[in-house]
Design a protein around this motif. Structure first.
Motif, PDB file in Angstrom:
ATOM      1  N   PHE A  78      16.424  40.637  17.267  1.00  0.00           N
ATOM      2  CA  PHE A  78      15.670  41.214  18.476  1.00  0.00           C
ATOM      3  C   PHE A  78      16.790  42.058  19.375  1.00  0.00           C
ATOM      4  CE2 PHE A  78      15.156  40.685  22.940  1.00  0.00           C
ATOM      5  CZ  PHE A  78      13.996  41.281  23.290  1.00  0.00           C
ATOM      6  N   THR A  79      18.025  41.696  19.661  1.00  0.00           N
ATOM      7  CA  THR A  79      18.847  42.359  20.445  1.00  0.00           C
ATOM      8  C   THR A  79      18.897  43.800  19.738  1.00  0.00           C
ATOM      9  OG1 THR A  79      19.652  40.346  21.455  1.00  0.00           O
ATOM     10  CG2 THR A  79      21.026  42.632  21.732  1.00  0.00           C
ATOM     11  N   ARG A  80      19.151  43.919  18.667  1.00  0.00           N
ATOM     12  CA  ARG A  80      19.517  45.265  18.113  1.00  0.00           C
ATOM     13  C   ARG A  80      18.427  46.023  17.931  1.00  0.00           C
ATOM     14  NH1 ARG A  80      22.900  43.432  12.721  1.00  0.00           N
ATOM     15  NH2 ARG A  80      22.714  45.804  12.387  1.00  0.00           N
ATOM     16  N   SER A  81      17.153  45.494  17.836  1.00  0.00           N
ATOM     17  CA  SER A  81      15.733  46.149  17.588  1.00  0.00           C
ATOM     18  C   SER A  81      15.615  46.717  19.135  1.00  0.00           C
ATOM     19  CB  SER A  81      14.822  45.188  16.933  1.00  0.00           C
ATOM     20  OG  SER A  81      14.999  44.818  15.756  1.00  0.00           O
ATOM     21  N   LEU A  82      15.727  45.957  20.303  1.00  0.00           N
ATOM     22  CA  LEU A  82      15.482  46.510  21.541  1.00  0.00           C
ATOM     23  C   LEU A  82      16.371  47.552  21.698  1.00  0.00           C
ATOM     24  CD1 LEU A  82      14.652  45.883  24.342  1.00  0.00           C
ATOM     25  CD2 LEU A  82      16.339  44.289  24.586  1.00  0.00           C
ATOM     26  N   GLY A  83      17.524  47.436  21.158  1.00  0.00           N
ATOM     27  CA  GLY A  83      18.597  48.558  21.735  1.00  0.00           C
ATOM     28  C   GLY A  83      18.057  49.974  21.134  1.00  0.00           C
ATOM     29  N   LEU A  84      17.209  49.968  19.919  1.00  0.00           N
ATOM     30  CA  LEU A  84      16.564  51.199  19.468  1.00  0.00           C
ATOM     31  C   LEU A  84      15.665  51.736  20.456  1.00  0.00           C
ATOM     32  CD1 LEU A  84      15.868  50.649  15.521  1.00  0.00           C
ATOM     33  CD2 LEU A  84      17.436  52.290  16.526  1.00  0.00           C
ATOM     34  N   GLU A  85      14.888  50.733  21.122  1.00  0.00           N
ATOM     35  CA  GLU A  85      13.795  51.461  22.101  1.00  0.00           C
ATOM     36  C   GLU A  85      14.333  51.820  23.289  1.00  0.00           C
ATOM     37  OE1 GLU A  85      11.002  48.351  22.513  1.00  0.00           O
ATOM     38  OE2 GLU A  85      10.590  47.721  20.283  1.00  0.00           O
ATOM     39  N   VAL A  86      15.562  51.288  23.900  1.00  0.00           N
ATOM     40  CA  VAL A  86      16.210  51.690  25.073  1.00  0.00           C
ATOM     41  C   VAL A  86      17.354  52.791  25.063  1.00  0.00           C
ATOM     42  CG1 VAL A  86      15.232  49.511  26.183  1.00  0.00           C
ATOM     43  CG2 VAL A  86      17.550  49.575  25.085  1.00  0.00           C
ATOM     44  N   ALA A  87      17.682  52.878  23.981  1.00  0.00           N
ATOM     45  CA  ALA A  87      18.993  53.828  23.710  1.00  0.00           C
ATOM     46  C   ALA A  87      18.679  55.093  24.503  1.00  0.00           C
ATOM     47  CB  ALA A  87      19.388  54.011  22.413  1.00  0.00           C
ATOM     48  N   GLY A  88      17.470  55.729  24.099  1.00  0.00           N
ATOM     49  CA  GLY A  88      17.126  56.749  24.814  1.00  0.00           C
ATOM     50  C   GLY A  88      17.308  56.940  26.238  1.00  0.00           C
ATOM     51  N   TYR A  89      17.187  55.876  26.849  1.00  0.00           N
ATOM     52  CA  TYR A  89      17.321  55.844  28.271  1.00  0.00           C
ATOM     53  C   TYR A  89      18.643  55.470  28.853  1.00  0.00           C
ATOM     54  CZ  TYR A  89      12.141  55.494  27.805  1.00  0.00           C
ATOM     55  OH  TYR A  89      10.958  55.962  27.466  1.00  0.00           O
ATOM     56  N   GLY A  90      19.730  55.465  27.954  1.00  0.00           N
ATOM     57  CA  GLY A  90      21.096  55.286  28.348  1.00  0.00           C
ATOM     58  C   GLY A  90      21.376  53.808  28.471  1.00  0.00           C
ATOM     59  N   VAL A  91      20.698  52.803  27.953  1.00  0.00           N
ATOM     60  CA  VAL A  91      20.889  51.499  28.022  1.00  0.00           C
ATOM     61  C   VAL A  91      21.396  51.079  26.477  1.00  0.00           C
ATOM     62  CG1 VAL A  91      19.785  49.357  28.093  1.00  0.00           C
ATOM     63  CG2 VAL A  91      19.001  51.175  29.313  1.00  0.00           C
ATOM     64  N   ARG A  92      22.611  50.363  26.449  1.00  0.00           N
ATOM     65  CA  ARG A  92      23.005  49.982  25.297  1.00  0.00           C
ATOM     66  C   ARG A  92      23.021  48.440  24.992  1.00  0.00           C
ATOM     67  NH1 ARG A  92      28.303  49.517  24.817  1.00  0.00           N
ATOM     68  NH2 ARG A  92      28.760  49.678  27.220  1.00  0.00           N
ATOM     69  N   CYS A  93      22.657  47.801  23.542  1.00  0.00           N
ATOM     70  CA  CYS A  93      22.482  46.488  23.291  1.00  0.00           C
ATOM     71  C   CYS A  93      23.411  46.226  22.090  1.00  0.00           C
ATOM     72  CB  CYS A  93      20.907  46.370  22.857  1.00  0.00           C
ATOM     73  SG  CYS A  93      20.034  46.450  24.371  1.00  0.00           S
ATOM     74  N   ASN A  94      24.138  45.240  22.274  1.00  0.00           N
ATOM     75  CA  ASN A  94      24.944  44.638  21.237  1.00  0.00           C
ATOM     76  C   ASN A  94      24.970  43.232  21.070  1.00  0.00           C
ATOM     77  OD1 ASN A  94      26.532  47.355  20.285  1.00  0.00           O
ATOM     78  ND2 ASN A  94      26.813  47.561  22.476  1.00  0.00           N
ATOM     79  N   VAL A  95      25.695  43.019  19.982  1.00  0.00           N
ATOM     80  CA  VAL A  95      25.627  41.462  19.874  1.00  0.00           C
ATOM     81  C   VAL A  95      26.919  40.763  19.460  1.00  0.00           C
ATOM     82  CG1 VAL A  95      24.824  39.324  18.301  1.00  0.00           C
ATOM     83  CG2 VAL A  95      23.353  41.428  18.691  1.00  0.00           C
ATOM     84  N   VAL A  96      27.402  39.721  19.992  1.00  0.00           N
ATOM     85  CA  VAL A  96      28.633  39.305  19.498  1.00  0.00           C
ATOM     86  C   VAL A  96      28.440  37.792  18.815  1.00  0.00           C
ATOM     87  CG1 VAL A  96      30.945  38.089  20.673  1.00  0.00           C
ATOM     88  CG2 VAL A  96      30.062  40.147  21.520  1.00  0.00           C
ATOM     89  N   ALA A  97      29.213  37.604  17.755  1.00  0.00           N
ATOM     90  CA  ALA A  97      28.768  36.411  17.096  1.00  0.00           C
ATOM     91  C   ALA A  97      29.992  35.488  16.751  1.00  0.00           C
ATOM     92  CB  ALA A  97      28.171  36.859  15.593  1.00  0.00           C
ATOM     93  N   PRO A  98      30.310  34.645  17.776  1.00  0.00           N
ATOM     94  CA  PRO A  98      31.156  33.615  17.629  1.00  0.00           C
ATOM     95  C   PRO A  98      31.494  32.790  16.330  1.00  0.00           C
ATOM     96  CG  PRO A  98      30.344  33.680  19.637  1.00  0.00           C
ATOM     97  CD  PRO A  98      29.396  34.185  18.886  1.00  0.00           C
ATOM     98  N   GLY A  99      32.541  32.060  15.897  1.00  0.00           N
ATOM     99  CA  GLY A  99      32.658  31.460  14.931  1.00  0.00           C
ATOM    100  C   GLY A  99      32.920  29.936  15.777  1.00  0.00           C
ATOM    101  N   SER A 100      33.565  29.226  14.923  1.00  0.00           N
ATOM    102  CA  SER A 100      33.796  27.728  15.591  1.00  0.00           C
ATOM    103  C   SER A 100      34.501  27.655  16.910  1.00  0.00           C
ATOM    104  CB  SER A 100      34.570  26.888  14.519  1.00  0.00           C
ATOM    105  OG  SER A 100      33.425  26.802  13.277  1.00  0.00           O
ATOM    106  N   LEU A 101      34.254  27.100  17.837  1.00  0.00           N
ATOM    107  CA  LEU A 101      35.172  26.987  19.024  1.00  0.00           C
ATOM    108  C   LEU A 101      36.155  26.018  19.016  1.00  0.00           C
ATOM    109  CD1 LEU A 101      32.361  27.535  22.102  1.00  0.00           C
ATOM    110  CD2 LEU A 101      34.232  29.162  21.125  1.00  0.00           C
ATOM    111  N   ASP A 102      37.219  26.086  19.936  1.00  0.00           N
ATOM    112  CA  ASP A 102      38.160  25.221  19.971  1.00  0.00           C
ATOM    113  C   ASP A 102      37.310  23.918  20.870  1.00  0.00           C
ATOM    114  OD1 ASP A 102      39.998  23.570  21.778  1.00  0.00           O
ATOM    115  OD2 ASP A 102      41.719  25.017  20.907  1.00  0.00           O
ATOM    116  N   THR A 103      37.382  22.648  20.398  1.00  0.00           N
ATOM    117  CA  THR A 103      36.595  21.823  21.091  1.00  0.00           C
ATOM    118  C   THR A 103      37.054  21.273  22.140  1.00  0.00           C
ATOM    119  OG1 THR A 103      37.862  20.053  19.835  1.00  0.00           O
ATOM    120  CG2 THR A 103      35.911  20.679  18.642  1.00  0.00           C
TER     121      THR A 103
END
Length: 255
Positions: free
Chosen positions: A162-187
């Motif tokens: 969703f975030t990346r698809s949204l990014g396509l729609e708003v990029a022409g207006y100077g709005v960037r959309c990216n995703v950060v995908a963490p792995g396992s967290l320090d408990t």
């Protein structure tokens, strides 16, 4: 110059807290949003003690009305929102055969629906101003199937695409959309008692899960620092990307 404003969700949790702290140290005012009001206010008090400009805005981010209201309130009280960080999550592990419908709905409401509602509300304003940036924090599970985590995998995959698809729609207006995908967290750092299971680091062949090549789990600051970079001027030409922060657990196959 008017102070920039970041709306950060999930601040009641460890990752959201560190993202708020990192952005606050850059001089950005933080609108901390979460449905868990007591924990949210406790975290906001600690961040304030660390000299972060932060205000708590408790809200049910899985429902349209509260989302529209909290976004309007933030802009009325703090100013125009420059950055949105979707960092809320709800992990309800369990095998599909016994998985409860209410756990499925909760996982999607927090992990995907809130991303849609907040991104829609905030980027509508960003588009009119022709500036802004969005980062959605998902998980390595968005790209890799995990036994016992089907709901989390599905919800985070939905949020990422969703975030990346949204990014396509708003990029022409100077709005960037990216995703950060963490792995396992320090408990311990994440506030969960006990050490990470050995299988997290070494892998679990029986469930077709690889280990972590770097030999350690992620600290919440590992995720926060990447989010801060993506929202900064140094990341101004990075758009529509999914970047893994997993110590190599996905062998580079996150995007």
């Amino acid at each position: 110059m008017t102070q920039q404003v970041a709306l950060v969700t999930g601040v009641a949790g460890a990752v959201g807290t560190e993202i708020a702290r990192g952005l606050g140290r850059l001089g950005i005012a933080i609108a901390a949003v979460d449905r868990h009001e007591t924990r949210l206010r406790e975290k906001a008090e600690k961040l304030t003690a660390d000299e972060v400009t932060v205000r708590a805005f408790p809200a049910d981010i899985g429902r349209p009305g509260p989302v529209q209201s909290v976004v309007a309130k933030i802009e009325d009280e703090l100013g125009e929102i420059d950055f949105l960080v979707n960092a809320s999550c709800a992990q309800r592990p369990g095998d599909v055969a016994e998985y409860r419908h209410e756990d499925w709905m909760e996982t999607f409401e927090v992990g995907a629906t809130s991303v849609f509602l907040l991104s829609q509300a905030v980027t509508g304003r960003m588009v009119r101003r022709r500036r802004g940036s969005v980062v959605t924090v998902t998980a390595g599970a968005a790209a890799l199937p995990r036994a016992g985590m089907a709901a989390c995998c599905a919800a985070t995959a939905a949020a990422a695409m969703f975030t990346r698809s949204l990014g396509l729609e708003v990029a022409g207006y100077g709005v960037r959309c990216n995703v950060v995908a963490p792995g396992s967290l320090d408990t311990v750092a994440a506030g969960v008692p006990g050490a990470a299971p050995a299988g997290t680091l070494l892998g679990r062949p029986g469930s077709f899960r690889l280990g972590i090549p770097l030999g350690r789990t992620a600290h919440p600051t590992d995720i926060a620092e990447l989010v801060c970079f993506l929202l900064s001027s140094k990341g101004s030409y990075i758009n529509l990307q999914t970047i893994g922060v997993d110590g190599g657990a996905a062998l580079g196959a996150i995007a």
